[in-house]
Design a protein around this motif. Structure first.
Motif, PDB file in Angstrom:
ATOM      1  N   ILE A  36      68.524  34.249  47.611  1.00 35.08           N
ATOM      2  CA  ILE A  36      67.291  34.345  46.538  1.00 35.08           C
ATOM      3  C   ILE A  36      66.927  32.742  46.459  1.00 35.08           C
ATOM      4  O   ILE A  36      65.879  33.427  46.002  1.00 35.08           O
ATOM      5  N   SER A  37      67.082  31.934  46.382  1.00 38.55           N
ATOM      6  CA  SER A  37      66.130  31.032  46.172  1.00 38.55           C
ATOM      7  C   SER A  37      65.850  30.797  47.621  1.00 38.55           C
ATOM      8  O   SER A  37      64.312  30.067  47.128  1.00 38.55           O
ATOM      9  N   ILE A  38      66.356  30.689  48.545  1.00 37.49           N
ATOM     10  CA  ILE A  38      65.537  30.279  49.886  1.00 37.49           C
ATOM     11  C   ILE A  38      64.691  31.275  49.991  1.00 37.49           C
ATOM     12  O   ILE A  38      63.766  31.218  50.580  1.00 37.49           O
ATOM     13  N   PHE A  39      64.814  32.540  49.492  1.00 33.77           N
ATOM     14  CA  PHE A  39      63.787  34.048  50.386  1.00 33.77           C
ATOM     15  C   PHE A  39      62.860  33.172  48.701  1.00 33.77           C
ATOM     16  O   PHE A  39      61.560  33.518  49.863  1.00 33.77           O
ATOM     17  N   PHE A  40      62.454  33.098  47.996  1.00 31.58           N
ATOM     18  CA  PHE A  40      61.198  33.622  47.291  1.00 31.58           C
ATOM     19  C   PHE A  40      60.701  31.637  47.698  1.00 31.58           C
ATOM     20  O   PHE A  40      59.516  32.023  47.871  1.00 31.58           O
ATOM     21  N   TYR A  41      61.985  30.983  47.894  1.00 24.40           N
ATOM     22  CA  TYR A  41      60.804  29.510  48.563  1.00 24.40           C
ATOM     23  C   TYR A  41      60.349  29.926  49.823  1.00 24.40           C
ATOM     24  O   TYR A  41      58.666  29.321  50.016  1.00 24.40           O
ATOM     25  N   GLY A  42      60.898  30.201  50.448  1.00 19.35           N
ATOM     26  CA  GLY A  42      59.819  30.761  51.937  1.00 19.35           C
ATOM     27  C   GLY A  42      59.144  31.744  51.864  1.00 19.35           C
ATOM     28  O   GLY A  42      57.780  31.859  52.432  1.00 19.35           O
ATOM     29  N   LEU A  43      58.718  32.812  51.052  1.00 16.05           N
ATOM     30  CA  LEU A  43      57.743  33.541  50.203  1.00 16.05           C
ATOM     31  C   LEU A  43      56.425  32.772  49.870  1.00 16.05           C
ATOM     32  O   LEU A  43      55.579  33.051  50.454  1.00 16.05           O
ATOM     33  N   ARG A  44      56.959  31.948  49.438  1.00 13.54           N
ATOM     34  CA  ARG A  44      55.862  31.178  48.494  1.00 13.54           C
ATOM     35  C   ARG A  44      55.100  30.426  49.285  1.00 13.54           C
ATOM     36  O   ARG A  44      54.214  30.361  49.771  1.00 13.54           O
ATOM     37  N   LEU A  45      55.479  29.980  50.741  1.00 12.85           N
ATOM     38  CA  LEU A  45      54.881  29.249  51.775  1.00 12.85           C
ATOM     39  C   LEU A  45      54.944  29.776  52.668  1.00 12.85           C
ATOM     40  O   LEU A  45      53.589  29.614  53.456  1.00 12.85           O
ATOM     41  N   LEU A  46      55.069  30.707  52.306  1.00 19.15           N
ATOM     42  CA  LEU A  46      54.564  31.403  53.999  1.00 19.15           C
ATOM     43  C   LEU A  46      53.404  32.783  53.184  1.00 19.15           C
ATOM     44  O   LEU A  46      52.656  32.968  54.114  1.00 19.15           O
ATOM     45  N   TRP A  47      53.100  32.587  52.089  1.00 21.65           N
ATOM     46  CA  TRP A  47      52.309  33.622  51.283  1.00 21.65           C
ATOM     47  C   TRP A  47      50.842  32.824  51.381  1.00 21.65           C
ATOM     48  O   TRP A  47      49.614  33.328  51.808  1.00 21.65           O
ATOM     49  N   SER A  48      50.422  31.536  51.626  1.00 28.39           N
ATOM     50  CA  SER A  48      49.277  30.521  52.868  1.00 28.39           C
ATOM     51  C   SER A  48      49.184  30.505  53.569  1.00 28.39           C
ATOM     52  O   SER A  48      48.378  29.735  54.131  1.00 28.39           O
ATOM     53  N   SER A  49      50.430  30.811  54.651  1.00 25.57           N
ATOM     54  CA  SER A  49      50.429  30.307  55.947  1.00 25.57           C
ATOM     55  C   SER A  49      49.262  32.260  56.884  1.00 25.57           C
ATOM     56  O   SER A  49      49.661  33.436  56.498  1.00 25.57           O
ATOM     57  N   PRO A  50      48.551  31.335  57.753  1.00 29.70           N
ATOM     58  CA  PRO A  50      47.384  32.709  58.623  1.00 29.70           C
ATOM     59  C   PRO A  50      48.674  33.361  58.829  1.00 29.70           C
ATOM     60  O   PRO A  50      48.322  34.915  59.317  1.00 29.70           O
ATOM     61  N   TRP A  51      49.431  33.099  59.724  1.00 31.88           N
ATOM     62  CA  TRP A  51      50.557  34.312  60.561  1.00 31.88           C
ATOM     63  C   TRP A  51      51.053  34.641  59.936  1.00 31.88           C
ATOM     64  O   TRP A  51      52.354  36.120  60.319  1.00 31.88           O
ATOM     65  N   LEU A  52      51.460  34.563  58.775  1.00 30.05           N
ATOM     66  CA  LEU A  52      51.790  35.968  57.336  1.00 30.05           C
ATOM     67  C   LEU A  52      51.457  36.980  57.743  1.00 30.05           C
ATOM     68  O   LEU A  52      51.732  37.755  57.473  1.00 30.05           O
ATOM     69  N   TRP A  53      49.635  36.954  57.345  1.00 27.97           N
ATOM     70  CA  TRP A  53      48.730  38.461  57.708  1.00 27.97           C
ATOM     71  C   TRP A  53      47.949  38.837  59.264  1.00 27.97           C
ATOM     72  O   TRP A  53      47.790  39.933  58.932  1.00 27.97           O
ATOM     73  N   ASP A  54      48.525  37.883  60.049  1.00 29.70           N
ATOM     74  CA  ASP A  54      47.592  37.840  61.252  1.00 29.70           C
ATOM     75  C   ASP A  54      48.963  37.262  62.451  1.00 29.70           C
ATOM     76  O   ASP A  54      48.791  35.686  62.467  1.00 29.70           O
ATOM     77  N   THR A  55      49.577  38.269  63.063  1.00 33.72           N
ATOM     78  CA  THR A  55      50.895  37.298  63.191  1.00 33.72           C
ATOM     79  C   THR A  55      50.020  37.194  65.329  1.00 33.72           C
ATOM     80  O   THR A  55      50.855  36.261  65.402  1.00 33.72           O
ATOM     81  N   ARG A  56      49.586  37.062  65.548  1.00 32.08           N
ATOM     82  CA  ARG A  56      48.255  36.573  66.540  1.00 32.08           C
ATOM     83  C   ARG A  56      48.410  34.822  65.823  1.00 32.08           C
ATOM     84  O   ARG A  56      48.287  34.141  67.249  1.00 32.08           O
ATOM     85  N   GLN A  57      48.379  34.313  65.059  1.00 29.76           N
ATOM     86  CA  GLN A  57      48.592  33.238  65.102  1.00 29.76           C
ATOM     87  C   GLN A  57      49.416  32.220  65.138  1.00 29.76           C
ATOM     88  O   GLN A  57      49.393  30.915  64.682  1.00 29.76           O
ATOM     89  N   CYS A  58      50.450  32.820  65.526  1.00 30.27           N
ATOM     90  CA  CYS A  58      51.736  32.245  65.666  1.00 30.27           C
ATOM     91  C   CYS A  58      51.709  31.400  67.040  1.00 30.27           C
ATOM     92  O   CYS A  58      52.607  30.307  68.277  1.00 30.27           O
ATOM     93  N   TRP A  59      50.934  31.946  68.251  1.00 30.29           N
ATOM     94  CA  TRP A  59      50.551  31.655  69.262  1.00 30.29           C
ATOM     95  C   TRP A  59      49.150  31.113  70.410  1.00 30.29           C
ATOM     96  O   TRP A  59      48.878  30.736  70.182  1.00 30.29           O
ATOM     97  N   TYR A  60      48.502  31.008  69.296  1.00 26.35           N
ATOM     98  CA  TYR A  60      47.603  30.372  69.263  1.00 26.35           C
ATOM     99  C   TYR A  60      47.217  29.123  69.096  1.00 26.35           C
ATOM    100  O   TYR A  60      48.310  28.596  68.633  1.00 26.35           O
ATOM    101  N   ASN A  61      47.053  28.310  70.585  1.00 28.52           N
ATOM    102  CA  ASN A  61      47.315  26.621  70.725  1.00 28.52           C
ATOM    103  C   ASN A  61      48.532  26.259  70.859  1.00 28.52           C
ATOM    104  O   ASN A  61      49.134  25.359  70.257  1.00 28.52           O
TER     105      ASN A  61
END
Length: 456
Positions: A220-245
């Motif tokens: 539960i600790s690592i899940f909410f820590y990861g979710l908090r980090l990813l929430w502001s990451s562009p690739w969470l909302w657009d997976t194509r950002q995982c591959w640009y550049n």
């Protein structure tokens, strides 16, 4: 040697010129930080080649270092194969290019040397777990009334003990009859002895509660820590950002710690499995932990960290609910156990059978093909993810079987992988009539992938 590296007579120099095998330079091996990029790229000299040259020179002079020269040569070949740029990186990208890549403040590029921190971190997590179980989980278990229900020890018998440890823990009808004649014991008494002997090695609910509470706390600790980090990451909302550049994608230090902590935890699980509660799915879970370590390490080495964080966070979303159900079961809160297991089942099916193939696999298989194109490690990485999805399908099938039987019986079956077997005479009669004289557990179910499925 006088004259410097350029004057060394190196028998390994021609190797790889036309064979596709290139010796890694100081800048091409991600374990090392190069000096000046231009000088490193020009020299193309690594310490494995130097070791091979020194070993061969010593062999010529003294004749006693031929084995060392052979080992150094083999090491150079292995090193060159292990860090072959054409395997790890897309076309027209080299390790030297990544070395010259610019990372901002608080950012870094993943390097193989970073993985060296995982093993001591895993040892630290294991030590922290011991402290947590003793000073946090155990008092909580006692407060909730979880019993330390140790089974009584069986009557010592050298003949039966030898059969139990060396031959079988579940003797069949023929062996039971032979032991009955040899010991002048009733068959039922021998059956009971083997059942109590099996129960003697099984853990108490208190120990199982402490183990599950540790996993629940981490998940539960690592899940909410990861979710908090990813929430502001562009690739969470657009997976194509995982591959640009890609692969020029430096990561922030907090994501690096998230990734390394996950890897260290799975390392600790893999080793502690030999000292934890022994369950029937020991081999399955060990293979799962090995696969998890391999997949996380592989994605880190070829800098697929962005999509890797999505995979990790998605899997963590359901894991802690399973641990809650197990904690409630050990504490005998049946309604809480039932409701949390049903919630776990729903989240598991949605995330593993819906979001993972539609959101993750679609990105790694099709979006990445479109943006960066396939290369050798791309095929390996996607092969591992597809294998993981096959496991999801198998586990979902067993979970749905449990849900169906739970709805029919009105409650979730208990964990049979390590539960104490019944000692009633009634069970002996039932067991004999169904399976000869093979002893079974009281609920007759098998535990699959961390939960239960009816096996009979």
């Amino acid at each position: 040697k006088p004259g410097g590296p350029s004057s060394w007579a190196c028998p390994l120099a021609p190797v790889g010129v036309g064979s596709g095998l290139v010796f890694p330079s100081v800048s091409s091996a991600p374990f090392f930080s190069p000096p000046a990029a231009a000088g490193a790229a020009a020299s193309r000299a690594v310490w494995w080649r130097k070791a091979a040259v020194v070993g061969e020179a010593s062999a010529r002079e003294g004749g006693g270092w031929k084995m060392a020269a052979a080992i150094a040569t083999a090491g150079a070949l292995l090193w060159g194969w292990l860090w072959n740029e054409r395997f790890w990186l897309p076309a027209n990208v080299t390790w030297a290019d990544l070395e010259r890549g610019e990372a901002g403040d608080g950012e870094l590029y993943p390097r193989a040397s970073h993985l060296l921190a995982v093993l001591p971190l895993a040892a630290g997590l294991h030590a922290l777990r011991k402290v947590f179980e003793r000073f946090v989980a155990k008092p909580c278990a006692i407060h909730l009334g979880v019993q330390n229900n140790k089974t009584r020890r069986v009557q010592p018998n050298a003949i039966l003990e030898k059969v139990f440890t060396s031959i079988t823990m579940y003797p069949d009808t023929r062996r039971l009859e032979g032991l009955s004649k040899q010991l002048d014991w009733d068959v039922r008494k021998i059956q009971r002895w083997f059942r109590h002997r099996r129960n003697q090695d099984k853990p108490s609910n208190l120990k199982k509660f402490c183990e599950s509470m540790w996993r629940f706390t981490f998940y539960i600790s690592i899940f909410f820590y990861g979710l908090r980090l990813l929430w502001s990451s562009p690739w969470l909302w657009d997976t194509r950002q995982c591959w640009y550049n890609y692969p020029f994608q430096p990561i922030i230090s907090s994501l690096y710690y998230y990734y390394i902590m996950q890897l260290a935890f799975y390392w600790s699980l893999m080793f502690s499995q030999f000292t934890d509660i022994k369950r029937k799915d020991f081999l399955v879970m060990f293979v799962h932990h090995v696969a998890a370590v391999g997949l996380i390490s592989f994605s880190f080495l070829n800098n697929m960290v962005r999509v890797g964080t999505l995979v990790l966070c998605l899997h963590d979303a359901s894991d802690f609910w399973l641990e809650v159900a197990k904690l409630a079961n050990y504490a005998k809160y049946q309604r809480l156990c039932d409701s949390t297991f049903m919630l776990f089942s729903a989240i598991f099916i949605v995330t593993r059978m819906g979001i993972f193939p539609v959101y993750i696999l679609n990105s790694t298989l099709f979006e990445s093909w479109e943006i960066i194109g396939p290369y050798q490690s791309w095929w390996v990485f996607n092969g591992l993810l597809v294998t993981l999805q096959v496991l999801h399908i198998i586990w979902s099938y067993f979970i749905l079987r449990v849900v169906r039987k739970a709805l029919a019986r009105g409650k979730v079956l208990k964990d049979d992988r390590s539960d104490v077997e019944s000692s009633s005479d009634e069970e002996d009669t039932t067991s004999n009539s169904k399976k000869g004289i093979h002893s079974t557990s009281s609920n007759g179910s098998n535990r699959i992938n961390g939960h239960i499925s009816s096996g009979q």
